[in-house]
Design an enzyme around this catalytic site. Structure first.
Site, PDB file in Angstrom:
ATOM      1  N   HIS A  13       3.356   8.871  -3.645  1.00 30.52           N
ATOM      2  CA  HIS A  13       1.866   8.471  -3.061  1.00 30.52           C
ATOM      3  C   HIS A  13       1.186   9.832  -2.773  1.00 30.52           C
ATOM      4  CE1 HIS A  13      -0.666   6.197  -0.080  1.00 30.52           C
ATOM      5  NE2 HIS A  13      -1.216   7.435   0.014  1.00 30.52           N
ATOM      6  N   HIS A  15      -2.717  12.057  -3.336  1.00 31.45           N
ATOM      7  CA  HIS A  15      -4.254  12.006  -3.682  1.00 31.45           C
ATOM      8  C   HIS A  15      -4.272  13.391  -4.323  1.00 31.45           C
ATOM      9  CE1 HIS A  15      -5.074   8.613  -1.074  1.00 31.45           C
ATOM     10  NE2 HIS A  15      -4.134   9.029  -0.440  1.00 31.45           N
ATOM     11  N   LYS A 100      -3.266  -0.776  -6.032  1.00 31.91           N
ATOM     12  CA  LYS A 100      -3.530  -0.647  -4.537  1.00 31.91           C
ATOM     13  C   LYS A 100      -4.445  -1.185  -3.953  1.00 31.91           C
ATOM     14  CE  LYS A 100      -2.921   2.163  -1.145  1.00 31.91           C
ATOM     15  NZ  LYS A 100      -2.908   3.603  -0.885  1.00 31.91           N
ATOM     16  N   HIS A 137      -2.516  -0.195   1.637  1.00 32.77           N
ATOM     17  CA  HIS A 137      -2.761   0.677   3.061  1.00 32.77           C
ATOM     18  C   HIS A 137      -2.863  -0.544   4.016  1.00 32.77           C
ATOM     19  CE1 HIS A 137      -4.718   3.865   5.556  1.00 32.77           C
ATOM     20  NE2 HIS A 137      -5.168   2.667   5.937  1.00 32.77           N
ATOM     21  N   HIS A 175       2.625   4.960   3.692  1.00 35.69           N
ATOM     22  CA  HIS A 175       2.638   5.791   4.726  1.00 35.69           C
ATOM     23  C   HIS A 175       3.065   5.010   6.112  1.00 35.69           C
ATOM     24  CE1 HIS A 175      -1.306   4.112   4.578  1.00 35.69           C
ATOM     25  NE2 HIS A 175      -2.078   5.141   3.893  1.00 35.69           N
ATOM     26  N   ASP A 248       1.464  11.342   0.798  1.00 40.93           N
ATOM     27  CA  ASP A 248       0.110  10.839   1.039  1.00 40.93           C
ATOM     28  C   ASP A 248      -0.601  12.195   1.294  1.00 40.93           C
ATOM     29  OD1 ASP A 248      -2.210   9.514   1.601  1.00 40.93           O
ATOM     30  OD2 ASP A 248      -1.541   9.310   3.760  1.00 40.93           O
TER      31      ASP A 248
END
Ligand SMILES: NC(=O)N[C@@H](CC(=O)O)C(=O)O
Ligand SMILES: [Zn+2]
Ligand SMILES: [Zn+2]
Length: 345
Positions: A13, A15, A100, A137, A175, A248
């Site tokens: 995971h 970004h 996602k 999420h 997360h 994350d």
């Protein structure tokens, strides 16, 4: 222990952002991760297989001059308009590995997310059929639900019904931050797993709020009480294959965090494995790091484990005070502090 060699880890995971930010984020990931699951919350989001293919090319270009490269595993961003045909296209592609779900408004760049989860059931059925994992999420967005309860309420209201209705669907609750999430994942079928970040293992809400408010600790789901932190540590160090590494790592320019309405996201990509090593050492569980960082995630995604290794050495080094993020700067996790472990090869 002075030196630790483990199978090369993967980050399930992260970004990476886009544009000139890719230079920093990709270089950090490429230092030691074999593969990374790339989050699709760009503006505009990565909703189609064609968008994912183009984004993947930009990532590969950003890595072209680096001494080593990771394999970007792409994801699609679910919206109210995603259809079963796009899911089949994704499943047939070589490079899309998951889809996602962001509840609309739950976190950074989630405005295009899903407003009505139940409306998505035909798409989830297509994913179950195609065996394409759903990444979540897991927070509700209802105004009346307290921010510290949003994960727990999401599990009760949405995740539990989805997992029951689609028993063949592989689901990663991303997360995780609460005892409730640990319990849910532990008791669910082996189709349900979770990622755990380094910062949720290292910190609780006191670290963010006592003695001054620290915007660089602000992320979503928000840091919780220490009892939840302890539960996460126990899960990560338990050797249970349902729990694996997902940083994350989520960069935001410094001025977008130090402001009257700051962005959610912690940047940990510059020292991700070192942070986890420190936590596992504190828990006297360094022998469990390899499973968590390099085995369980690959197994869940049905990908081969990496065959090469990385070596960490007990050697102190200083995290920089700031790092570049394109033409901006960001404050990395543990900025200016000293680290106990260093990845040496
Ligand atoms: N975790 C965060 O606080 N922020 C992430 C989004 C997310 O993973 O929810 C981001 O993209 O900045
Ligand atoms: Zn998230
Ligand atoms: Zn994220």
């Amino acid at each position: 222990m002075k030196e630790l060699t483990i199978t090369r880890p993967d980050d399930w995971h992260v970004h990476l952002r886009d544009g000139d930010a890719l230079i920093q984020t990709c270089a950090d990931m490429a230092r030691y991760f074999g593969r990374v699951i790339v989050m699709p919350n760009l503006t505009p989001p990565v909703v189609a297989v064609a968008d994912a293919a183009a984004y993947r090319e930009r990532i590969l270009t950003a890595m072209s001059g680096l001494p080593r490269q990771f394999e970007p595993l792409m994801t699609l961003y679910l919206t109210d308009r995603t259809d079963a045909a796009e899911i089949q296209l994704a499943a047939a592609s070589e490079f899309v590995h998951a889809v996602k779900l962001y509840p609309a408004g739950a976190t950074t760049n989630s405005d295009a997310g899903v407003a009505e989860l139940e409306g998505l059931y035909p798409v989830l059925a297509a994913m179950e059929e195609a065996d394409l994992p759903l990444l979540i999420h897991g927070e509700v967005t209802d105004h009346e639900i307290d921010i510290f309860d949003r994960e727990k309420v999401f599990i009760e209201r949405h995740l539990d019904p989805i997992a029951r209705r689609f028993p063949g669907l592989r689901i990663v609750l991303e997360h995780i931050t609460t005892r409730d999430a640990v319990q849910f994942v532990r008791e669910a079928s082996n189709k349900v797993a979770a990622t755990i970040t380094a910062h949720h293992l290292m910190f609780n809400r006191n670290d963010m709020l006592v003695g001054g408010i620290r915007p660089h600790y602000y992320c979503l789901p928000i840091l919780k009480r220490n009892v939840h932190q302890n539960e996460l540590m126990e899960a990560a160090a338990s050797g249970n294959p349902k729990f694996f590494l997902g940083t994350d790592s989520a960069p935001h320019a410094r001025n977008r965090k130090e402001t009257d309405c700051g962005c959610a996201g912690v940047y940990s990509g510059h020292a991700a494995l070192e942070f986890y090593a420190e936590v596992f050492e504190q828990l006297d569980a360094l022998d469990k790091l390899e499973g968590f960082a390099a085995q369980f995630g690959a197994d869940f995604y049905r990908l081969p484990r990496n065959t090469d290794t990385v070596t960490l050495r007990k050697e102190s080094w200083q995290v920089p005070e700031s790092l570049p993020l394109g033409s901006d700067t960001l404050l990395p996790l543990a900025a200016g502090e000293s680290m106990a472990w260093r990845v040496v090869s």
